[in-house]
Design a protein around this motif. Structure first.
Motif, PDB file in Angstrom:
ATOM      1  N   GLY A 178     -85.761 -49.143  40.557  1.00  0.00           N
ATOM      2  CA  GLY A 178     -84.310 -49.337  40.654  1.00  0.00           C
ATOM      3  C   GLY A 178     -83.987 -50.083  41.928  1.00  0.00           C
ATOM      4  O   GLY A 178     -84.162 -49.545  43.029  1.00  0.00           O
ATOM      5  N   CYS A 215     -78.938 -51.086  41.130  1.00  0.00           N
ATOM      6  CA  CYS A 215     -79.114 -49.972  40.206  1.00  0.00           C
ATOM      7  C   CYS A 215     -78.510 -48.705  40.799  1.00  0.00           C
ATOM      8  O   CYS A 215     -78.694 -48.405  41.973  1.00  0.00           O
ATOM      9  CB  CYS A 215     -80.606 -49.769  39.940  1.00  0.00           C
ATOM     10  N   ARG A 238     -77.018 -53.295  32.446  1.00  0.00           N
ATOM     11  CA  ARG A 238     -76.966 -52.348  33.561  1.00  0.00           C
ATOM     12  C   ARG A 238     -75.597 -51.706  33.670  1.00  0.00           C
ATOM     13  O   ARG A 238     -75.469 -50.510  33.902  1.00  0.00           O
ATOM     14  CB  ARG A 238     -77.347 -53.055  34.865  1.00  0.00           C
ATOM     15  N   GLY A 289     -75.530 -48.102  35.158  1.00  0.00           N
ATOM     16  CA  GLY A 289     -76.366 -48.337  36.326  1.00  0.00           C
ATOM     17  C   GLY A 289     -77.809 -47.916  36.202  1.00  0.00           C
ATOM     18  O   GLY A 289     -78.500 -47.750  37.216  1.00  0.00           O
ATOM     19  N   LYS A 290     -78.315 -47.730  34.977  1.00  0.00           N
ATOM     20  CA  LYS A 290     -79.736 -47.394  34.828  1.00  0.00           C
ATOM     21  C   LYS A 290     -80.593 -48.636  35.084  1.00  0.00           C
ATOM     22  O   LYS A 290     -80.127 -49.767  34.945  1.00  0.00           O
ATOM     23  CB  LYS A 290     -79.992 -46.838  33.423  1.00  0.00           C
ATOM     24  N   PRO A 291     -81.860 -48.434  35.446  1.00  0.00           N
ATOM     25  CA  PRO A 291     -82.732 -49.591  35.692  1.00  0.00           C
ATOM     26  C   PRO A 291     -82.894 -50.444  34.440  1.00  0.00           C
ATOM     27  O   PRO A 291     -83.156 -49.921  33.351  1.00  0.00           O
ATOM     28  CB  PRO A 291     -84.065 -48.948  36.090  1.00  0.00           C
ATOM     29  N   VAL A 292     -82.742 -51.747  34.606  1.00  0.00           N
ATOM     30  CA  VAL A 292     -82.891 -52.696  33.500  1.00  0.00           C
ATOM     31  C   VAL A 292     -83.883 -53.772  33.925  1.00  0.00           C
ATOM     32  O   VAL A 292     -83.797 -54.308  35.033  1.00  0.00           O
ATOM     33  CB  VAL A 292     -81.546 -53.348  33.117  1.00  0.00           C
ATOM     34  N   ASP A 349     -84.472 -54.871  37.706  1.00  0.00           N
ATOM     35  CA  ASP A 349     -85.045 -53.763  38.476  1.00  0.00           C
ATOM     36  C   ASP A 349     -86.559 -53.717  38.342  1.00  0.00           C
ATOM     37  O   ASP A 349     -87.242 -53.210  39.237  1.00  0.00           O
ATOM     38  CB  ASP A 349     -84.445 -52.436  38.001  1.00  0.00           C
TER      39      ASP A 349
END
Length: 536
Positions: free
Chosen positions: A146, A150, A301, A306-309, A336
């Motif tokens: 992240g 993130c 994202r 806001g999760k890791p992409v 990320d």
């Protein structure tokens, strides 16, 4: 009842029928030997159906025992009777044996030294230290994924399950993998077939892979549907989002799941209608340039809170990845993570020429991506995963030494749940229930037993990695680099990975001079606004 089903159970049924007929003629003493034999075989068959540890015996009562009887005799006989020329299969006999041993918590040691030719070109090893380090706790082998954009970073294991879709694998196989991931606190990549009820049942961490078909987040026309994506991504079980640009075994190639193979479960999971072929296009429709790819990453994202992409690719034209890197600088949008697959990766649905001759091998692709990010001073903000024929602790060490932060494995975990490389994945007749949608065949795969084996394989592999690192004088995988790995180049020459490979200096692509003519030329050809090459 299908012909296949009849053939699998015919001998067992014949033994049962013969026993029943024999019981009706107990007064015929000359029939007793036959009756005792058929009764004994019938009891063996019933035991095969009731036991839960060996899928082949459950699918092939009585006859399946032949495989395990052969395993018990001399190794050289087993080689020819059981496996034939097994080393010509995608994974060697030694690799499969290693996985089976670790999955079953059995010792994986070998008596009388290595079977490898240490003077053969290509032999690789880790240098050991005169002062070994204390043994590290494998539970500490984790990586935070992240970047600065993130909001929900994920602490991932150093070793995770690579992308394998429900549809390619059976529901029971998915359940076993996911439960094993939960037991071992590591991640399970869904593959592009989306998130099925089998992924959700045991609550293991998921990396949701999104391919060109946008399965699980598509509209009726097969286009990306932001609302459906947001609904799925909101699940706490989904830890990261992975855009699949290409996969190792068939980069640049789409796929078709024929309509006769689409069950009601697959239809609901992928969001596709029954009665029609399910098509995965060869390229994405949501973006057509490096800049648009990064804008899509930013959109996912935001939609996932806001999760890791990140994205996965098998490296192709080098200037295309450098174009993505230029787009990162121009837009300020960073993935990320990036997962580098290799042409040596596996699938049951690739043309032979693609499998053998298309795409860049994983290590070369990993090194190129790592060097590009180092040369742009972006490497510390983007994590790198590696996937492609990774089975052992040594395989993991090799990719960590040249730039990876973590490793993924597919076939190794398939071995852990019972795959015997029968090479019948495409027939829907997998003898172990791993790669089939036949309800009776997949019944042979007992989730509770195989989930524990998945957990065992993961734990024992990381313990082996810890032991190798300690022998090299290292206390954590972060300390491993290209100085510690060695490769034989000829009968009279060996080289450290650090001597064999070229590594760019931090900021070299930005500030110059660029020592490598190849990297300089590729950087000049790269474009942020297009995957096509600029005139160099």
């Amino acid at each position: 009842m299908s012909l296949s089903l009849l053939s699998r159970y015919a001998f067992f049924a014949a033994c049962l029928l013969s026993t029943l007929i024999g019981l009706a003629f107990l007064d015929q003493t000359w029939l007793w030997p036959v009756l005792l034999l058929t009764a004994a075989l019938s009891l063996i068959g019933i035991g095969d159906l009731l036991q839960t540890r060996q899928a082949v015996r459950r699918n092939y009562p009585i006859l399946g025992n032949i495989r395990y009887l052969v395993e018990g005799i001399r190794p050289e006989i087993r080689q020819y009777l059981l496996e034939g020329d097994g080393d010509k299969l995608p994974f060697s006999r030694a690799q499969r044996s290693l996985v089976y041993a670790r999955a079953k918590n059995e010792g994986a040691g070998k008596a009388f030294g290595t079977l490898l030719d240490v003077y053969q070109n290509g032999y690789e090893f880790i240098s050991h230290s005169m002062r070994p380090a204390p043994l590290a706790d494998p539970a500490s082998f984790r990586v935070s994924i992240g970047g600065p954009q993130c909001r929900q970073p994920y602490s991932a294991s150093l070793f995770n399950i690579s992308a394998m879709s429900f549809g390619s694998l059976s529901g029971n196989a998915i359940k076993a993998l996911n439960k094993g991931a939960r037991l071992g606190d590591f991640a399970h990549d869904t593959g592009e077939g989306s998130i099925s009820p089998h992924h959700r049942e045991h609550g293991g961490d998921l990396i949701w892979e999104i391919g060109s078909g946008y399965f699980g987040c598509r509209d009726s026309e097969g286009r990306f549907d932001p609302q459906r994506f947001a609904e799925q991504a909101a699940s706490p079980q989904v830890k990261m989002i992975e855009i699949k640009l290409s996969q190792g075994a068939k980069p640049g190639h789409g796929g078709i799941l024929p309509k006769h193979k689409i069950t009601a479960e697959i239809s609901a999971t992928r969001g596709v209608p029954m009665g029609q072929d399910c098509v995965s296009p060869s390229r994405h429709s949501t973006f057509s340039s490096p800049l648009e790819l990064l804008q899509f990453i930013a959109q996912l994202r935001e939609l996932s809170d806001g999760k890791p992409v990140g994205f996965k690719l098998c490296l192709g034209h080098p200037w295309e990845f450098m174009g993505i890197a230029k787009a990162m600088l121009e837009s300020g949008i960073l993935p990320d993570f990036i997962v580098i697959d290799g042409t040596e990766g596996g699938t049951g649905a690739a043309p032979l020429e693609f499998t053998d001759h298309l795409g860049v091998p994983m290590r070369e692709g990993l090194l190129f991506v790592h060097n590009t990010l180092v040369g742009l001073n972006l490497r510390d903000q983007i994590r790198l995963g590696a996937s492609g024929k990774i089975v052992s602790a040594f395989d993991i060490a090799c990719v960590l030494a040249i730039g990876a932060d973590w490793a993924n494995a597919a076939r190794g975990f398939m071995f852990a749940i019972g795959c015997i490389q029968s090479q019948s994945c495409h027939t829907n007749k997998c003898p172990t229930g791993v790669a089939t949608q036949d309800p009776l065949r997949q019944r042979a795969l007992v989730v509770e037993d195989k989930a524990q084996r998945v957990h065992n394989f993961h734990r024992n592999t990381l313990e082996a990695l810890a032991e190798m690192l300690a022998a090299a004088g290292l206390e954590h995988p972060d300390q491993l680099d290209a100085r510690h790995l060695v490769r034989r180049m000829s009968a009279t020459e060996i080289k450290l990975f650090a001597q064999q490979h070229q590594f760019l200096k931090p900021g070299e692509l930005l500030e110059g001079p660029i020592a490598s003519d190849f990297y300089a030329r590729m950087w000049q050809m790269a474009r942020a606004d297009s995957f096509e090459a600029a005139q160099a």
